[in-house]
Motif scaffolding. Structure first.
Motif, PDB file in Angstrom:
ATOM      1  N   LYS A 196       0.861  -1.190   0.000  1.00 46.26           N
ATOM      2  CA  LYS A 196       0.000   0.000   0.000  1.00 46.26           C
ATOM      3  C   LYS A 196       0.900   1.244   0.000  1.00 46.26           C
ATOM      4  O   LYS A 196       0.680   2.202  -0.735  1.00 46.26           O
ATOM      5  CB  LYS A 196      -0.908  -0.016   1.234  1.00 46.26           C
ATOM      6  N   THR A 197       1.942   1.206   0.820  1.00 45.55           N
ATOM      7  CA  THR A 197       2.986   2.235   0.758  1.00 45.55           C
ATOM      8  C   THR A 197       4.235   1.566   0.167  1.00 45.55           C
ATOM      9  O   THR A 197       4.893   0.778   0.854  1.00 45.55           O
ATOM     10  CB  THR A 197       3.300   2.764   2.169  1.00 45.55           C
ATOM     11  N   PRO A 198       4.550   1.833  -1.095  1.00 47.32           N
ATOM     12  CA  PRO A 198       5.687   1.125  -1.715  1.00 47.32           C
ATOM     13  C   PRO A 198       6.992   1.343  -0.955  1.00 47.32           C
ATOM     14  O   PRO A 198       7.277   2.458  -0.495  1.00 47.32           O
ATOM     15  CB  PRO A 198       5.761   1.739  -3.115  1.00 47.32           C
ATOM     16  N   GLY A 237       4.895   7.545  -0.253  1.00 48.29           N
ATOM     17  CA  GLY A 237       3.444   7.690  -0.355  1.00 48.29           C
ATOM     18  C   GLY A 237       3.009   7.430  -1.796  1.00 48.29           C
ATOM     19  O   GLY A 237       2.177   6.574  -2.078  1.00 48.29           O
ATOM     20  N   ARG A 238       3.624   8.189  -2.725  1.00 45.13           N
ATOM     21  CA  ARG A 238       3.348   7.996  -4.156  1.00 45.13           C
ATOM     22  C   ARG A 238       4.660   8.118  -4.932  1.00 45.13           C
ATOM     23  O   ARG A 238       5.583   8.798  -4.482  1.00 45.13           O
ATOM     24  CB  ARG A 238       2.320   9.006  -4.646  1.00 45.13           C
ATOM     25  N   VAL A 239       4.692   7.461  -6.098  1.00 50.35           N
ATOM     26  CA  VAL A 239       5.966   7.319  -6.818  1.00 50.35           C
ATOM     27  C   VAL A 239       5.783   7.713  -8.281  1.00 50.35           C
ATOM     28  O   VAL A 239       4.754   7.418  -8.886  1.00 50.35           O
ATOM     29  CB  VAL A 239       6.424   5.829  -6.780  1.00 50.35           C
ATOM     30  N   THR A 290      -3.903   0.285  -6.021  1.00 46.18           N
ATOM     31  CA  THR A 290      -3.683   1.397  -5.089  1.00 46.18           C
ATOM     32  C   THR A 290      -3.482   2.732  -5.795  1.00 46.18           C
ATOM     33  O   THR A 290      -3.580   3.787  -5.185  1.00 46.18           O
ATOM     34  CB  THR A 290      -2.418   1.113  -4.261  1.00 46.18           C
ATOM     35  N   LYS A 291      -3.159   2.681  -7.087  1.00 43.22           N
ATOM     36  CA  LYS A 291      -2.903   3.895  -7.876  1.00 43.22           C
ATOM     37  C   LYS A 291      -1.913   4.819  -7.152  1.00 43.22           C
ATOM     38  O   LYS A 291      -2.198   5.996  -6.884  1.00 43.22           O
ATOM     39  CB  LYS A 291      -4.196   4.636  -8.175  1.00 43.22           C
ATOM     40  N   ASN A 292      -0.755   4.244  -6.812  1.00 44.29           N
ATOM     41  CA  ASN A 292       0.238   5.070  -6.118  1.00 44.29           C
ATOM     42  C   ASN A 292       1.564   5.177  -6.881  1.00 44.29           C
ATOM     43  O   ASN A 292       2.532   5.711  -6.343  1.00 44.29           O
ATOM     44  CB  ASN A 292       0.482   4.564  -4.684  1.00 44.29           C
TER      45      ASN A 292
END
Ligand SMILES: Cc1cc2nc3c(=O)[nH]c(=O)nc-3n(C[C@H](O)[C@H](O)[C@H](O)COP(=O)(O)OP(=O)(O)OC[C@H]3O[C@@H](n4cnc5c(N)ncnc54)[C@H](O)[C@@H]3O)c2cc1C
Length: 394
Positions: free
Chosen positions: A190-192, A209-211, A351-353
């Motif tokens: 969920k958090t890479p 958080g997002r990449v 998760t679209k992160n």
């Protein structure tokens, strides 16, 4: 044991990248709101824009070598409109978007949008915007007679200034830039959790958080770009500065950059000091996923460069004695459809992160910054959705 992230042996382009991250470099944080992987045009523009859109959130940029070590520091520097596959639904005006990004980030890179010339051995079927080949300033012998057949929107930048300017803008905005930090693996949660090789020995990791994955033709195991993707090294040469009279004789006095519409491919442009960049030729990697291993002194690369040198000499009698001062190559990613990749990473579908952006072919100077900004807007939930044409499997 991690391997040493030695710089690739791709020769030296003629410009300097003057940006250096502040020293002493701070410690890599354990966690960041946004992590950008890759310090080329895409990653640098995205990172700077992320901080504009989310000034209270942390942005970390990880670069395996030094800023601009990939295509961006080695590019031909022609700024072109649209994508390599032409305009796409919802794409918008890439060149005016690019110009606005540079203005907003206060990047001076000698942007000059006087128009680019399409050249060809015969007139194209669609002559709508064409120059008349009879009035062509260019008249070169190269598997037929090459003439100007179209003038299209576009122009030039100084790639060294563009890389340095974007990096300085990202740094000013508060992006934490880490060179010699190669991402080796991402644990998709969920958090890479991003695993990194630091220099020769150390390992580190950061939770993101997002990449944004902006490694383009490199590290394709991490971006999961496989089907229909073709990473190559593309080669370029620089001539010595040519007298104005020779530029006039060969049809380049008006300083329009040019590229062929037909094959064999050839592109180029005159620099401010009257030296001329010429480019053509692609080199395969021994292992198709590792362009780092290609050396431009290898037999294949050296042969391609010598053939290009000879071709340029034969284009026009005035070029017969030209001397070359630089030879270099850079990584480029083509895909079968010629459309860029601009999509959620396959492992982040739920998760679209994480977004992957790249595969611009030889059309990424303006488009990379443009999509970098767009990626920042999506990652901060402030932009239009990802377009269908950018899907990895389209
Ligand atoms: C010789 C040449 C000429 C070109 N000419 C033109 C032109 O005239 N006009 C045009 O529009 N386009 C041109 N292009 C294409 C254009 O330069 C590229 O599309 C554009 O620079 C891509 O930018 P990028 O930031 O996406 O990728 P890159 O600039 O390749 O950046 C990727 C970065 O990621 C880093 N990286 C890779 N793996 C990792 C990892 N695991 N961890 C951390 N960092 C990593 C690399 O070191 C690199 O710095 C040319 C390309 C080349 C090579």
């Amino acid at each position: 044991m991690p391997r040493k992230p030695s710089s690739p042996s791709w020769g030296k382009p003629p410009w300097e990248i003057r940006f250096k991250p502040p020293r002493p470099q701070r410690d890599l944080p354990r966690i960041a709101d946004y992590v950008v992987v890759g310090g080329g045009f895409t990653g640098l523009a995205a990172a700077a824009w992320l901080r504009r859109l989310a000034p209270h959130q942390s942005v970390v940029l990880l670069e395996a070598h030094h800023i601009g070590a990939g295509a961006s520091g080695r590019t031909g520097g022609m700024a072109l409109a649209e994508t390599a596959a032409g305009d796409q639904p919802g794409l918008g005006d890439v060149l005016s978007g690019f110009r606005k990004i540079l203005e907003t980030l206060e990047v001076d890179c000698d942007l000059d949008l006087r128009g680019a010339w399409e050249i060809a051995r015969s007139a194209p079927k669609n002559q709508a915007r064409s120059e008349s080949p009879r009035n062509s300033p260019i008249d070169w012998q190269d598997s037929g007679t090459l003439r100007v057949v179209n003038q299209v929107p576009g122009g030039t930048v100084d790639p060294g200034k563009l890389v340095s300017g974007l990096a300085a803008a990202a740094n000013r905005a508060g992006v934490q830039i880490f060179e010699n930090h190669r991402v080796s693996r991402i644990r998709w949660r969920k958090t890479p959790e991003i695993e990194i090789e630091v220099g020769a020995r150390q390992l580190a990791s950061i939770a993101a958080g997002r990449v944004l994955l902006a490694t383009n033709a490199l590290s394709m195991a991490i971006t999961s770009l496989r089907k229909g993707m073709h990473p190559r090294l593309t080669l370029a040469l620089l001539s010595e500065p040519l007298p104005e009279r020779i530029l006039k004789d060969i049809g380049l006095a008006a300083r329009h950059p040019f590229y062929t519409l037909d094959f064999p491919y050839l592109w180029g442009r005159v620099r401010r000091d009257r030296s001329v960049i010429w480019g053509a030729g692609l080199v395969h990697s021994p292992d198709s996923n590792d362009l780092d291993a290609v050396n431009i002194r290898s037999a294949e690369s050296a042969g391609t460069l010598s053939r290009l040198e000879e071709r340029v000499r034969q284009l026009h009698p005035a070029l017969n004695q030209v001397k070359y001062t630089h030879r270099w190559g850079g990584p480029i990613l083509f895909r079968d459809s010629w459309k860029p990749v601009f999509d959620w990473h396959p492992h982040s579908e739920g998760t679209k992160n994480a977004i992957v952006a790249g595969a611009y072919a030889g059309h990424g100077v303006a488009l990379s910054s443009y999509l970098g900004k767009w990626a920042a807007e999506i990652l901060t939930d402030q932009g239009p959705k990802l377009p269908r044409w950018g899907q990895i499997n389209s």
